[in-house]
Design a protein around this motif. Structure first.
Motif, PDB file in Angstrom:
ATOM      1  N   TYR A 260      52.575   2.654 157.458  1.00  0.00           N
ATOM      2  CA  TYR A 260      51.234   3.495 157.484  1.00  0.00           C
ATOM      3  C   TYR A 260      50.126   2.574 157.308  1.00  0.00           C
ATOM      4  O   TYR A 260      49.247   3.027 158.072  1.00  0.00           O
ATOM      5  N   ALA A 261      50.083   1.850 156.337  1.00  0.00           N
ATOM      6  CA  ALA A 261      48.689   0.899 156.070  1.00  0.00           C
ATOM      7  C   ALA A 261      48.525   0.006 157.330  1.00  0.00           C
ATOM      8  O   ALA A 261      47.189  -0.061 157.685  1.00  0.00           O
ATOM      9  N   LEU A 262      49.394  -0.421 157.924  1.00  0.00           N
ATOM     10  CA  LEU A 262      49.372  -1.323 159.103  1.00  0.00           C
ATOM     11  C   LEU A 262      48.600  -0.463 160.400  1.00  0.00           C
ATOM     12  O   LEU A 262      47.609  -0.971 160.704  1.00  0.00           O
ATOM     13  N   PHE A 263      49.099   0.716 160.679  1.00  0.00           N
ATOM     14  CA  PHE A 263      48.711   1.486 161.932  1.00  0.00           C
ATOM     15  C   PHE A 263      47.572   2.427 161.579  1.00  0.00           C
ATOM     16  O   PHE A 263      47.090   3.208 162.406  1.00  0.00           O
ATOM     17  N   THR A 264      47.398   2.747 160.227  1.00  0.00           N
ATOM     18  CA  THR A 264      46.113   3.641 160.221  1.00  0.00           C
ATOM     19  C   THR A 264      44.768   2.903 159.446  1.00  0.00           C
ATOM     20  O   THR A 264      43.671   3.328 159.536  1.00  0.00           O
ATOM     21  N   VAL A 265      44.960   1.612 158.936  1.00  0.00           N
ATOM     22  CA  VAL A 265      43.976   0.933 158.065  1.00  0.00           C
ATOM     23  C   VAL A 265      43.677  -0.455 158.696  1.00  0.00           C
ATOM     24  O   VAL A 265      42.807  -0.750 159.233  1.00  0.00           O
ATOM     25  N   PHE A 266      44.785  -1.115 158.604  1.00  0.00           N
ATOM     26  CA  PHE A 266      44.610  -2.703 159.131  1.00  0.00           C
ATOM     27  C   PHE A 266      44.103  -2.575 160.641  1.00  0.00           C
ATOM     28  O   PHE A 266      43.422  -3.596 161.122  1.00  0.00           O
ATOM     29  N   VAL A 267      44.829  -1.991 161.300  1.00  0.00           N
ATOM     30  CA  VAL A 267      44.527  -1.986 162.642  1.00  0.00           C
ATOM     31  C   VAL A 267      43.109  -1.383 163.298  1.00  0.00           C
ATOM     32  O   VAL A 267      42.407  -2.080 164.313  1.00  0.00           O
ATOM     33  N   LEU A 268      42.366  -0.792 162.431  1.00  0.00           N
ATOM     34  CA  LEU A 268      40.972  -0.726 162.587  1.00  0.00           C
ATOM     35  C   LEU A 268      40.138  -1.910 162.449  1.00  0.00           C
ATOM     36  O   LEU A 268      39.353  -2.262 163.296  1.00  0.00           O
ATOM     37  N   THR A 269      40.551  -2.817 161.373  1.00  0.00           N
ATOM     38  CA  THR A 269      39.656  -4.135 161.304  1.00  0.00           C
ATOM     39  C   THR A 269      40.222  -5.044 162.344  1.00  0.00           C
ATOM     40  O   THR A 269      39.357  -5.717 162.730  1.00  0.00           O
ATOM     41  N   TYR A 270      41.424  -4.901 162.499  1.00  0.00           N
ATOM     42  CA  TYR A 270      42.015  -6.142 163.693  1.00  0.00           C
ATOM     43  C   TYR A 270      41.326  -5.899 164.888  1.00  0.00           C
ATOM     44  O   TYR A 270      41.190  -6.877 165.571  1.00  0.00           O
ATOM     45  N   ALA A 271      41.443  -4.577 165.201  1.00  0.00           N
ATOM     46  CA  ALA A 271      40.852  -4.177 166.693  1.00  0.00           C
ATOM     47  C   ALA A 271      39.463  -4.720 166.839  1.00  0.00           C
ATOM     48  O   ALA A 271      39.134  -5.039 167.874  1.00  0.00           O
ATOM     49  N   THR A 272      38.744  -4.402 165.851  1.00  0.00           N
ATOM     50  CA  THR A 272      37.185  -4.402 165.749  1.00  0.00           C
ATOM     51  C   THR A 272      36.811  -5.859 165.702  1.00  0.00           C
ATOM     52  O   THR A 272      35.967  -6.677 166.317  1.00  0.00           O
ATOM     53  N   GLN A 273      37.607  -6.642 164.611  1.00  0.00           N
ATOM     54  CA  GLN A 273      36.989  -7.996 164.156  1.00  0.00           C
ATOM     55  C   GLN A 273      37.717  -9.120 165.140  1.00  0.00           C
ATOM     56  O   GLN A 273      37.060 -10.112 165.549  1.00  0.00           O
ATOM     57  N   GLN A 274      39.102  -8.798 165.291  1.00  0.00           N
ATOM     58  CA  GLN A 274      39.742 -10.071 165.934  1.00  0.00           C
ATOM     59  C   GLN A 274      39.486  -9.663 167.534  1.00  0.00           C
ATOM     60  O   GLN A 274      39.565 -10.814 168.423  1.00  0.00           O
ATOM     61  N   LEU A 275      39.971  -8.430 167.930  1.00  0.00           N
ATOM     62  CA  LEU A 275      40.026  -8.231 169.362  1.00  0.00           C
ATOM     63  C   LEU A 275      38.712  -7.882 170.075  1.00  0.00           C
ATOM     64  O   LEU A 275      38.607  -7.776 171.253  1.00  0.00           O
TER      65      LEU A 275
END
Length: 429
Positions: A260-275
């Protein structure tokens, strides 16, 4: 035989429905508060309370306060879980709702680092701690509120009321913040817009209180009171009389929390900062996935009544361990569609575990220790699972420079969940 509820006359169906609504609405409101913080920690708090020239560093610090909300949960589990077995489920749920709601309103009133320096961050951590205490005491009581009004044959479905709370709350929080971000300028949103989401909690708490105060105590606890069979020292008795049940329940919860943490929290940061994707894309995926979970979770709970908790739960755990190795490669091209679909599928695997989880965890314990045992399992698992997950995901990615490390971490936690399921009562569904 399956650990049964004490024999008692079943209440009218209207009381069961009221209990279901009270459990669902209360957990939804509390998880709205918790989710609003989670989203804000990824999008806002790093800049407002932990200023840094390195955006990743600010995010790590914001996630550190996110973890505080999980670390404080065991305190809520110990205190309120015990009171649920001594004083009753209903009284405890009124208190936990107030604790979480008041803390959230105060977060919306906090001065930032530019206004009061480090004091703003300190106060943020204190209020996040209080949020965690309230959430820690909420889950065990909410699960029993709905499941103890219903029959054993349908326990998976009725107990899922509390499980719908997180996606419902997450949906509301993301929706409110998304609307604010879309209608305000970046400067307005960072200045005061984000506060609106937290201040709205005051209205939501009043609604939740109105429902819970009018509710009757569960028939199971009433019978325990009538027979004088309440536990005298429930925390100690859980550890001494039912340790295997506690270990099983804790381990079974780790994987779902991390996923749940991966797909509701970390994904926000990964998408904006990495992608380098707009944050609205990831938020859209979370919202659509959470909407689907509102249906999938009670469905998974109902299926567990028919074909077994472990089977449904294990399918979700296996799918969760495999999915990151598909998700991360497919979003590298920057496709909004693939990102949204990937997040939705990730939350589908979560729903298959989370739907039957409430029934699986609660039925591991005897009725007199059920509130304490369920609350301890929920909160202690949160410390080793959900508390550290966003921080570890970010740290692992920063250190190794590849998504494979976070994905491997999720696989390990899914294996832990499967071990927990194997340790559970063989006679439980």
């Amino acid at each position: 035989m399956t650990q049964a509820l004490p024999a008692t006359a079943r209440p009218p169906r209207k009381d069961l429905i009221k209990a279901f609504v009270a459990s669902l609405s209360g957990t939804s409101l509390e998880w709205y508060d918790f989710a609003a913080y989670s989203v804000a920690s990824a999008l806002v708090f790093g800049q407002l309370f932990f200023p840094s020239h390195d955006p990743l560093s600010g995010t790590l610090l914001a996630f550190s306060t996110y973890a505080v909300g999980y670390v404080s949960r065991p305190l809520g589990g110990f205190v309120f879980g015990r009171l649920g077995d001594v004083l009753g489920r209903k009284q405890v749920l009124v208190i936990t709702l107030l604790v979480t709601g008041i803390s959230t309103v105060f977060i919306g009133l906090l001065p930032t680092h530019d206004q009061v320096g480090a004091l703003g961050a300190v106060l943020l951590v204190v209020l996040r701690f209080a949020q965690g205490v309230g959430i820690g005491g909420e889950w065990g009581g909410a699960v029993l509120l709905s499941s103890e009004f219903g029959s054993e044959k349908h326990r998976g479905f009725w107990a899922s009321a509390a499980q719908i709370g997180p996606p419902a709350g997450n949906l509301m929080a993301n929706g409110v913040l998304a609307v604010l971000a879309a209608t305000l300028t970046q400067e307005q949103f960072m200045s005061w817009g984000w506060r609106v989401a937290f201040l709205l909690s005051a209205v939501l708490v009043l609604f939740g209180m109105w429902i819970r105060v009018k509710l009757e105590e569960t028939p199971v606890f009433k019978e325990l009171q009538e027979k004088g069979e309440q536990a005298g020292a429930p925390v100690r008795e859980v550890f001494t009389r039912e340790p295997r049940a506690l270990v099983s329940a804790i381990l079974s919860r780790v994987g779902p929390d991390v996923l749940y943490a991966l797909f509701t929290v970390f994904v926000l940061t990964y998408a904006t900062q990495q992608l380098d994707m707009p944050k609205s894309w990831a938020v859209t995926g979370v919202m659509l996935g959470s909407t689907l979970q509102l249906v999938l979770m009670p469905l998974a709970g109902a299926l567990s009544d028919r074909i077994g908790r472990r089977k449904i739960y294990a399918v979700g755990a296996i799918g969760a361990g495999v999915w990151p190795f598909i998700f991360f490669p497919m979003v590298q091209g920057g496709s909004a569609t693939l990102l949204v679909v990937g997040v939705i599928v990730g939350l589908v695997w979560h729903a298959l575990m989370y739907g039957p989880q409430a029934a699986f965890v609660s039925e591991q314990f005897s009725p007199a220790l059920r509130s304490t045992g369920s609350s301890l399992a929920y909160t202690l698992a949160g410390v080793v699972g959900g508390a550290l997950a966003p921080l570890l995901f970010t740290s692992l990615f920063a250190y190794f420079g590849t998504w494979v490390a976070p994905a491997a971490y999720l696989v390990a936690t899914c294996v832990v969940t499967l071990i927990g399921l194997a340790l559970g009562r063989r006679d439980a569904q």
